[in-house]
Each structure stands twice: as structure tokens, then as C-alpha cells.
Design a protein around this motif. Structure first.
Motif, mmCIF file in Angstrom:
data_model
loop_
_atom_site.group_PDB
_atom_site.id
_atom_site.type_symbol
_atom_site.label_atom_id
_atom_site.label_comp_id
_atom_site.label_asym_id
_atom_site.label_seq_id
_atom_site.Cartn_x
_atom_site.Cartn_y
_atom_site.Cartn_z
ATOM 1 N N THR A 1 0.836 -1.198 0.000
ATOM 2 C CA THR A 1 0.000 0.000 0.000
ATOM 3 C C THR A 1 0.872 1.249 0.000
ATOM 4 O O THR A 1 1.817 1.364 0.788
ATOM 5 C CB THR A 1 -0.919 0.019 1.231
ATOM 6 N N LEU A 2 0.539 2.166 -0.884
ATOM 7 C CA LEU A 2 1.212 3.454 -0.972
ATOM 8 C C LEU A 2 0.203 4.536 -0.597
ATOM 9 O O LEU A 2 -0.883 4.614 -1.174
ATOM 10 C CB LEU A 2 1.724 3.692 -2.397
ATOM 11 N N ASN A 3 0.552 5.357 0.380
ATOM 12 C CA ASN A 3 -0.356 6.402 0.857
ATOM 13 C C ASN A 3 -0.052 7.727 0.165
ATOM 14 O O ASN A 3 1.042 8.276 0.309
ATOM 15 C CB ASN A 3 -0.210 6.563 2.373
ATOM 16 N N VAL A 4 -1.043 8.228 -0.563
ATOM 17 C CA VAL A 4 -0.878 9.441 -1.363
ATOM 18 C C VAL A 4 -1.862 10.497 -0.884
ATOM 19 O O VAL A 4 -3.059 10.233 -0.763
ATOM 20 C CB VAL A 4 -1.110 9.145 -2.858
ATOM 21 N N MET A 5 -1.349 11.703 -0.600
ATOM 22 C CA MET A 5 -2.215 12.830 -0.239
ATOM 23 C C MET A 5 -2.416 13.699 -1.476
ATOM 24 O O MET A 5 -1.457 14.259 -2.030
ATOM 25 C CB MET A 5 -1.618 13.648 0.898
ATOM 26 N N LEU A 6 -3.669 13.783 -1.908
ATOM 27 C CA LEU A 6 -4.022 14.527 -3.108
ATOM 28 C C LEU A 6 -4.634 15.873 -2.742
ATOM 29 O O LEU A 6 -5.372 15.975 -1.758
ATOM 30 C CB LEU A 6 -5.035 13.743 -3.941
ATOM 31 N N ASN A 7 -4.346 16.866 -3.538
ATOM 32 C CA ASN A 7 -5.059 18.123 -3.386
ATOM 33 C C ASN A 7 -6.512 17.917 -3.817
ATOM 34 O O ASN A 7 -6.855 16.899 -4.414
ATOM 35 C CB ASN A 7 -4.393 19.224 -4.216
ATOM 36 N N VAL A 8 -7.365 18.911 -3.538
ATOM 37 C CA VAL A 8 -8.806 18.693 -3.639
ATOM 38 C C VAL A 8 -9.343 18.961 -5.035
ATOM 39 O O VAL A 8 -8.645 19.426 -5.924
ATOM 40 C CB VAL A 8 -9.544 19.572 -2.609
ATOM 41 N N GLY A 9 -10.631 18.629 -5.217
ATOM 42 C CA GLY A 9 -11.354 18.933 -6.443
ATOM 43 C C GLY A 9 -10.859 18.143 -7.632
ATOM 44 O O GLY A 9 -10.543 16.955 -7.542
ATOM 45 N N ASN B 1 11.309 10.805 4.779
ATOM 46 C CA ASN B 1 11.260 9.709 5.746
ATOM 47 C C ASN B 1 10.251 8.628 5.397
ATOM 48 O O ASN B 1 9.934 7.789 6.240
ATOM 49 C CB ASN B 1 10.954 10.260 7.140
ATOM 50 N N THR B 2 9.742 8.611 4.168
ATOM 51 C CA THR B 2 8.847 7.528 3.801
ATOM 52 C C THR B 2 9.576 6.185 3.826
ATOM 53 O O THR B 2 10.761 6.100 3.475
ATOM 54 C CB THR B 2 8.248 7.752 2.398
ATOM 55 N N ASP B 3 8.865 5.147 4.228
ATOM 56 C CA ASP B 3 9.424 3.789 4.209
ATOM 57 C C ASP B 3 9.265 3.138 2.839
ATOM 58 O O ASP B 3 9.718 2.009 2.640
ATOM 59 C CB ASP B 3 8.723 2.930 5.261
ATOM 60 N N ARG B 4 8.595 3.824 1.922
ATOM 61 C CA ARG B 4 8.318 3.245 0.601
ATOM 62 C C ARG B 4 8.896 4.161 -0.483
ATOM 63 O O ARG B 4 8.200 4.559 -1.414
ATOM 64 C CB ARG B 4 6.804 3.066 0.430
ATOM 65 N N MET B 5 10.145 4.490 -0.337
ATOM 66 C CA MET B 5 10.779 5.489 -1.192
ATOM 67 C C MET B 5 10.708 5.116 -2.666
ATOM 68 O O MET B 5 10.345 5.940 -3.522
ATOM 69 C CB MET B 5 12.233 5.695 -0.765
ATOM 70 N N GLU B 6 11.059 3.890 -3.006
ATOM 71 C CA GLU B 6 11.102 3.519 -4.413
ATOM 72 C C GLU B 6 9.706 3.550 -5.026
ATOM 73 O O GLU B 6 9.514 4.041 -6.151
ATOM 74 C CB GLU B 6 11.734 2.130 -4.582
ATOM 75 N N ALA B 7 8.706 3.033 -4.299
ATOM 76 C CA ALA B 7 7.332 3.052 -4.805
ATOM 77 C C ALA B 7 6.827 4.486 -4.932
ATOM 78 O O ALA B 7 6.127 4.836 -5.890
ATOM 79 C CB ALA B 7 6.417 2.253 -3.886
#
Length: 402
Positions: free
Chosen positions: A79-87, A321-327
């Protein structure tokens, strides 16, 4: 800037609509808008987790997507957690990018929708467990870079292979943020209520009969203040340390008498303008009215008004500091791809940053920024805004609520 240097918007707009045969129908907290959510549409009233599987996605990004085996990177369904801007920024990622990334890299993308300031707040609050990818505007990249929160994409060119195809002007702060979309924050008018299209911010502010004011909590608020300061002092909009008291005085004398209300959300602002309740949105984000343009609504973006057009550029950034740098870097790479940017331009009516990508024809007719016309736009001094926003907000309230 002369009229010859500006796009022939109305002529190209009507011609395009006729030849294309188009038919159809017609709150924020923190520095939202371009500094987050005003640039994204929607109300930005909190960070709402949104799973890809919720049905908000759909679409395959166009064309055949390589599988994880074919791409050479298989992340085993992590799982990769992505924060998207709105709209529509969030929408275009869910429709055009995430399905492609999930299939190409064997990833499960979990998304959260939040304006830029909310993204930075979460990053600061969880330094050892940050989101894996952020989609902020450049003003957010500036602050996060100063705080040393971000990883340079240029340190991972084995994965971010598309970085070499991005124009240098869209690679920000040592590549800790790279833009995948460009546009303009500008006045938008109801053409039925103006005899002719204004050509300057001064004309927009003084000749409007009924303006809907941008909330100061949106980044358009500080941008408008700095624009008024530039007009009042004769200095460049992008100058450091503009005299904001001169700007406040200018707004109080020239804009305040024409303000009917303060808009509180993208949908309500557009409805007020289309209905004729107001004749002007003093600053808005160009792509937010692309749908109205396509439906031949009586609205027009006042692109590049004197003394300067205000630049907008949405970016991708990866916390260090992400643990999923390559992804995370794989996701960033796809943001910068020709395939995604051309799909984005078609959906949002926005400009592209990849040298090999083409702006959608309908977006061109709308007046979307190109890498060349972007040079006619200017960013404000972001650090100046971050350091003074709170004090300015109080003064803004005194001016416009009195």
C-alpha cells in the motif's frame, strides 16, 4: 503587455466551440486554494480519506498499461499512501493515474484528499511516519523544502526517468518538488455583465459592480493583497517585502466598495457568477471554470492582466522519511509522464510540463498556459506570505468586515 501579446480568447473560444460542435449543460482552513485547495476545487473543509476502491476512480489513463512484470518494478501489492489536493486535481489522479500506477507497479494506492496546508500539517505532525507522496502547490513545496522534509527526486533518476523531460523551470527547490500541471490564478468575469474584457487588475477591481471576494484563508487572498501592494507602490508583484499596508489601503479604497460577498466554495462561486449574482470573481483558478467554458457559459478568465499574471503549478513531492521510497518515486515518475499529462490537460484544461507532452486542443482554445506563456506569469514571495499570513489575515478582516 499589449493586446497582441494576449490570447484572442473570445474569438478562439467561439470558433472552437462551433467547429467542435460542443453541447452540454451547464470554509477552507489554512492557506488553501493555490496553497492547497482553492487551486483544487471543492471545499477543503478537512482531510477526508478516500480509498481508490470507493468508486471515485475509474478510467485507465488511456492506452495499454504495462504490467508490473513488464515495467521491471513489482511492489508485491504493498500500500502506498498518497495525499491529493482537492477537487479536479484529486479527480484526475483517481481517474487517469492511479489505476495505471496500481497495474504497472502492482501497488495498492490509498488516497487522502487535503489542501496543501493540511498536507504539510500531517507531514510535520508525523515526521517518522509521513504520507508516502504529496500533491501540493509550489508554495507548499517551498515551505517543506525549507523545513528539510522532502527528498530530491533527482537523487532517484533510476526510477524517476521522466524527470529529464521536464522543463527546468518546473523543477523546484533542488527537485524536492516537480510540477506536473500549470495554470493561472486570475480574475473571472461574467461576459454578459461587462461591456468589454478588462485588461488589468486595477480595471477589474475598480470597474466591477458586484465582486465576490476570495477568502483570505485561500492563497488567493494573500496573492490579491500582494497584487494590490504592487499596484499601489509600482513595484513588481514578485518583489520581496512589498508594502502591504499600501496594498490594504488600495483595496479599501478601490475594491471594497464593489464587494458583494466573500465566496466560500468553488461550486457556489461558479454558480454566483453564472447566474449574474456577481459580475466578477476577483481571483480564481483558471481550470476551475474549464467545464463552464466547454458548455459555453458566459464566463471568461482574464488571462495575464496587468501588471502581472499570477502563476499556479501543482507539484509532486516525496517526504524524505517515507518507508516506501522507491514506490513513491514510481508514483512521482508517472505524474511526470506524457500519458498522464496529456490526459490531465484534456480533463482539467491545464498546461503541461513535460517537453514531449502536448496541451489538449480544447484547453488551448480555453487559454491554458503553455511552457512559453508561463514565462509571462509570476510567483509571489512565498516565504513572505508564510511568515506574515496570520497578521495579514487580521488586517484583511478589519478592512472587509467594517
Amino acid at each position: 503587455m499589449t493586446d497582441k501579446e494576449k490570447p484572442g480568447r473570445e474569438g478562439s473560444r467561439r470558433t472552437f466551440l462551433k467547429t467542435a460542435g460542443l453541447t452540454g449543460t451547464l470554509g477552507l482552513t489554512g492557506l488553501a486554494g493555490c496553497l492547497g485547495g482553492g487551486g483544487g476545487g471543492g471545499d477543503g473543509g478537512g482531510s477526508t480519506p478516500t480509498a481508490t476502491e470507493s468508486g471515485d476512480g475509474g478510467g485507465d489513463g488511456g492506452g495499454s498499461t504495462p504490467t508490473a512484470t513488464e515495467s521491471g518494478l513489482d511492489f508485491g501489492g504493498e500500500t502506498l499512501n498518497v495525499m491529493l489536493n482537492v477537487g479536479s486535481i484529486s479527480t484526475v489522479h483517481k481517474q487517469e493515474l492511479i489505476p495505471r500506477v496500481e497495474e504497472k507497479y502492482n501497488l495498492n494506492i490509498s488516497t487522502e484528499t487535503a489542501v496543501t496546508t493540511q498536507q504539510l500539517t500531517q507531514l510535520q505532525a508525523n515526521p517518522d511516519n509521513p504520507p508516502d507522496v504529496l500533491i501540493p502547490d509550489v508554495i507548499g513545496v517551498e515551505k517543506a523544502n525549507r523545513e528539510d522534509w522532502l527528498e530530491p527526486l533527482s537523487d532517484h533518476t533510476d526510477v524517476v526517468t521522466n524527470l529529464s523531460d521536464i522543463y527546468d523551470k518546473f523543477v523546484h527547490y533542488g527537485s524536492t518538488g516537480v510540477s506536473w500541471e500549470i495554470g493561472e490564478v486570475a480574475p473571472v468575469i461574467n461576459t454578459n455583465m461587462w461591456d468589454s474584457t478588462p485588461t488589468s487588475y486595477e480595471q477589474v477591481m475598480t470597474e466591477s459592480s458586484a465582486t465576490s471576494l476570495v477568502p483570505f484563508s485561500w492563497s488567493g487572498g494573500p496573492y490579491l493583497l500582494l497584487m494590490a501592494s504592487a499596484i499601489a507602490t509600482g513595484k513588481d508583484f514578485s518583489s520581496s517585502g512589498l508594502d502591504v499596508e499600501a496594498g490594504f489601503q488600495y483595496l479599501e479604497e478601490n475594491l471594497k466598495p464593489n464587494v458583494s460577498n466573500t465566496y466560500q466554495g468553488v461550486a457556489s462561486a461558479k454558480q454566483q457568477l453564472a447566474s449574474g449574482n456577481v459580475d466578477t470573481l476577483d481571483v480564481f483558478w483558471d481550470y476551475m471554470v474549464f467545464d463552464m467554458f466547454k458548455n459555453d457559459a458566459p464566463v471568461e478568465v482574464v488571462f495575464r492582466p496587468d501588471p502581472a499574471g499570477i502563476a499556479f503549478a501543482e507539484s509532486v513531492a516525496v517526504p524524505k522519511n517515507t518507508d516506501r521510497m522507491e514506490a513513491a518515486m514510481a508514483y512521482a515518475n508517472e505524474c511526470l509522464s506524457v500519458e498522464f499529462q496529456e490526459a490531465m490537460s484534456s480533463v482539467m484544461g491545464a498546461g503541461v510540463t513535460n517537453k514531449n507532452a502536448t496541451v489538449d486542443e480544447q484547453a488551448k482554445a480555453f487559454g491554458a498556459a503553455t511552457p512559453d506563456t508561463f514565462d509571462q506569469l509570476a510567483f509571489p514571495d512565498f516565504q513572505y506570505i508564510w511568515e506574515n499570513r496570520s497578521d495579514w489575515s487580521q488586517r484583511w478582516e478589519e478592512v472587509f468586515s467594517g
